[in-house]
Design a protein around this motif. Structure first.
Motif, short mmCIF file in Angstrom:
data_model
loop_
_atom_site.label_atom_id
_atom_site.label_comp_id
_atom_site.label_asym_id
_atom_site.label_seq_id
_atom_site.Cartn_x
_atom_site.Cartn_y
_atom_site.Cartn_z
N GLY A 176 -51.46 -67.50 -9.43
CA GLY A 176 -51.83 -68.56 -10.38
C GLY A 176 -51.01 -69.82 -10.15
N LYS A 177 -49.73 -69.61 -9.89
CA LYS A 177 -48.81 -70.73 -9.65
C LYS A 177 -49.23 -71.49 -8.38
CE LYS A 177 -45.19 -72.67 -11.24
NZ LYS A 177 -45.38 -73.32 -12.52
N MET A 178 -49.66 -70.71 -7.36
CA MET A 178 -50.04 -71.36 -6.11
C MET A 178 -51.34 -72.15 -6.25
SD MET A 178 -48.68 -68.83 -3.14
CE MET A 178 -49.04 -69.96 -1.83
N GLU A 179 -52.22 -71.65 -7.12
CA GLU A 179 -53.46 -72.41 -7.37
C GLU A 179 -53.13 -73.74 -8.06
OE1 GLU A 179 -56.03 -68.36 -7.88
OE2 GLU A 179 -56.04 -69.77 -9.58
N GLU A 180 -52.19 -73.62 -9.03
CA GLU A 180 -51.76 -74.83 -9.74
C GLU A 180 -51.18 -75.85 -8.75
OE1 GLU A 180 -48.75 -74.15 -12.74
OE2 GLU A 180 -48.60 -76.27 -13.23
N GLN A 181 -50.35 -75.34 -7.81
CA GLN A 181 -49.74 -76.19 -6.78
C GLN A 181 -50.80 -76.96 -6.01
OE1 GLN A 181 -45.77 -74.16 -4.88
NE2 GLN A 181 -47.60 -74.07 -3.73
N GLU A 182 -51.80 -76.19 -5.55
CA GLU A 182 -52.85 -76.82 -4.74
C GLU A 182 -53.59 -77.89 -5.51
OE1 GLU A 182 -55.87 -74.46 -2.55
OE2 GLU A 182 -54.11 -73.17 -2.19
N ARG A 183 -53.87 -77.56 -6.79
CA ARG A 183 -54.58 -78.50 -7.65
C ARG A 183 -53.75 -79.79 -7.82
NH1 ARG A 183 -55.27 -75.03 -11.61
NH2 ARG A 183 -53.56 -75.84 -12.90
N VAL A 184 -52.44 -79.59 -8.08
CA VAL A 184 -51.57 -80.76 -8.32
C VAL A 184 -51.47 -81.62 -7.07
CG1 VAL A 184 -49.19 -81.45 -8.81
CG2 VAL A 184 -50.26 -79.67 -10.17
N VAL A 185 -51.30 -80.97 -5.92
CA VAL A 185 -51.18 -81.74 -4.66
C VAL A 185 -52.46 -82.54 -4.44
CG1 VAL A 185 -50.98 -81.57 -2.15
CG2 VAL A 185 -49.53 -80.16 -3.61
N GLY A 186 -53.60 -81.90 -4.67
CA GLY A 186 -54.90 -82.59 -4.50
C GLY A 186 -54.98 -83.80 -5.40
N ARG A 187 -54.64 -83.61 -6.69
CA ARG A 187 -54.74 -84.72 -7.65
C ARG A 187 -53.72 -85.81 -7.32
NH1 ARG A 187 -54.43 -83.08 -13.69
NH2 ARG A 187 -54.47 -85.34 -13.89
N MET A 188 -52.54 -85.38 -6.91
CA MET A 188 -51.49 -86.36 -6.59
C MET A 188 -51.94 -87.27 -5.46
SD MET A 188 -47.54 -85.32 -6.48
CE MET A 188 -47.06 -85.15 -8.17
N LYS A 189 -52.53 -86.65 -4.43
CA LYS A 189 -52.96 -87.46 -3.27
C LYS A 189 -54.12 -88.38 -3.65
CE LYS A 189 -50.92 -84.81 0.35
NZ LYS A 189 -50.99 -83.66 1.23
N ALA A 190 -54.97 -87.89 -4.58
CA ALA A 190 -56.13 -88.70 -4.97
C ALA A 190 -55.74 -89.81 -5.96
CB ALA A 190 -57.19 -87.79 -5.59
N GLU A 191 -54.84 -89.47 -6.89
CA GLU A 191 -54.55 -90.42 -7.98
C GLU A 191 -53.39 -91.35 -7.68
OE1 GLU A 191 -54.29 -88.25 -11.71
OE2 GLU A 191 -55.93 -86.95 -11.06
N ILE A 192 -52.51 -90.95 -6.79
CA ILE A 192 -51.38 -91.83 -6.48
C ILE A 192 -51.54 -92.33 -5.05
CG2 ILE A 192 -48.85 -91.99 -6.33
CD1 ILE A 192 -48.74 -89.64 -8.33
#
Lengths: 92, 317
Positions: free
Chosen positions: B271-287
């Motif tokens: 679950g933690k690793m899925e969260e990681q992937e999601r955050v990295v994806g959003r970070m690259k898209a939003e920042i």
């Protein structure tokens, strides 16, 4: 004769000084007020007024003796503002 | 001179990242100073040596220091107290001595002392780079914002002071020297800006603040955010970038520390690793325009120059 001239000179000097002091008394009051506001704005933290960043206050604190004295004098007379105002305009 | 500020919440790995970064820069030949301005120091632990208030040589091209902010405040207030005893011929005006204990704990004093520490280190011309390990985010943002905010106040106070001096000048024109009585003592007050100590202090402080403000927002000053790949950290990172943007301070890179990187993760951390992937994806898209790098969760915390250099060359560059 010389003594008479000296005392005449002295009386003119006193008269001149008096006139000059009278002429600037209102400006002096204005100056007191401006210095009071400056002190309240920068040192007001001691009486609960929001103050500038600490750095600014600390930098000028060593030189604020005159303004603090004016601020103290003004606060001491705050219960008698009415008579101060009348005094300023020479109303008896 | 280049400056790097490592920002982030407590416990995310700012000290390790800033220590590794400074080791890397020193290794590439730049004369580097790494300074911890975080009151909860552990820079010495990262280098596996004892550090203190004095700049210590820790490796080739590399010096380190842990600033004791409380000592700095005490020293500054002591110095101020001595100065005041010279200029205030009396101490009764407001029992200044009694206020020093309060000043030590007054709001903003820690930020002010931290800013003074930064000013002191960036003035050391023998270094090509200064890396700062900073206190947790909130305070660091306030420190970085301080020159701009203080400048606004200083400009206004200078305007007010000019008015006071002009009024004093009017009295001087009619009466000659402006004499005033301060607690029974006659003093001559000048209406000239160059002779008014308050004006002089405000003007020189404005110069110092301007230099610091320009330094913080220059292209030689970099802010690096150290965080973790978690949903909450993403929102916080965006807020930091926005807050710093208001003060024209740019963020250069984001390091996602303690990143889980494993081929076959156990079920407990999936679950933690899925969260990681999601955050990295959003970070690259939003920042946009800010580099995002991962520093994996290491088997053991790096200690000493060699292990820190390993972290630098594997994950930071």
């Amino acid at each position: 004769m010389r003594r008479l001239l000296d005392s005449l000179k002295q009386s003119f000097r006193t008269f001149d000084k008096g006139m000059r002091e009278d002429a600037t008394s209102l400006i002096r009051k204005q100056l007191d007020e401006e210095e009071n506001v400056f002190a309240l704005l920068t040192m007001g933290v001691f009486s609960g007024i929001p103050s500038p960043p600490t750095g600014v206050v600390l930098r000028i604190l060593p030189h604020m003796s005159r303004e603090i004295a004016v601020m103290n004098k003004r606060s001491a007379g705050l219960d008698d503002v009415f008579s101060q105002t009348l005094g300023t305009f020479d109303i008896d | 001179m280049k400056t790097y500020f490592f920002l982030g919440k407590g416990g995310v790995g700012k000290t390790t990242a800033s220590a590794a970064w400074s080791v890397g820069l020193a290794h590439s030949g730049m004369k580097t100073l790494v300074a911890s301005i975080d009151p909860a120091h552990n820079l010495g632990d990262a280098f596996a040596i004892r550090l203190g208030d004095r700049i210590t040589h820790v490796g080739d091209n590399l010096d380190a220091v842990e600033v004791n902010i409380e000592d700095m405040i005490r020293a500054y207030l002591d110095e101020l107290s001595v100065k005041m005893k010279h200029t205030y011929s009396y101490m009764s005006a407001m029992n200044i001595d009694g206020y020093f204990d309060i000043l030590k704990n007054s709001p903003g004093i820690e930020e002010y002392a931290t800013m003074e520490a930064i000013k002191k280190f960036v003035a050391l011309t023998e270094y090509g780079v200064v890396v700062f390990d900073t206190p947790p985010t909130g305070m660091t943002i306030r420190v970085l914002a301080m020159p701009r905010v203080s400048l606004l106040w200083t400009e206004q106070l200078i305007k007010m002071r000019k008015r006071i001096l002009a009024t004093r000048g009017m009295v001087e024109n009619v009466q000659g020297k402006f004499e005033a009585e301060v607690d029974g003592e006659k003093v001559v007050l000048s209406s000239r800006e160059k002779e008014d100590p308050i004006m002089q202090e405000l003007v020189s402080y404005r110069e110092e603040l301007l230099a610091l403000k320009d330094m913080f927002s220059s292209d030689q000053s970099y802010v690096e955010i150290v965080t973790m790949a978690e949903d909450l950290a993403l929102s916080e990172t965006k807020r930091i970038i926005e807050s710093l943007g208001k003060f024209k301070i740019r963020v250069r890179a984001i390091y996602l520390n303690k990143f889980f990187a494993m081929a076959n993760p156990p079920e407990e951390i999936q679950g933690k690793m899925e969260e990681q992937e999601r955050v990295v994806g959003r970070m690259k898209a939003e920042i946009r325009g800010i580099e995002v790098k991962n520093i994996p969760l290491l088997r053991k915390s790096p200690r000493g120059i060699n292990e820190l250099l390993d972290v630098y060359s594997k994950y930071l560059v």
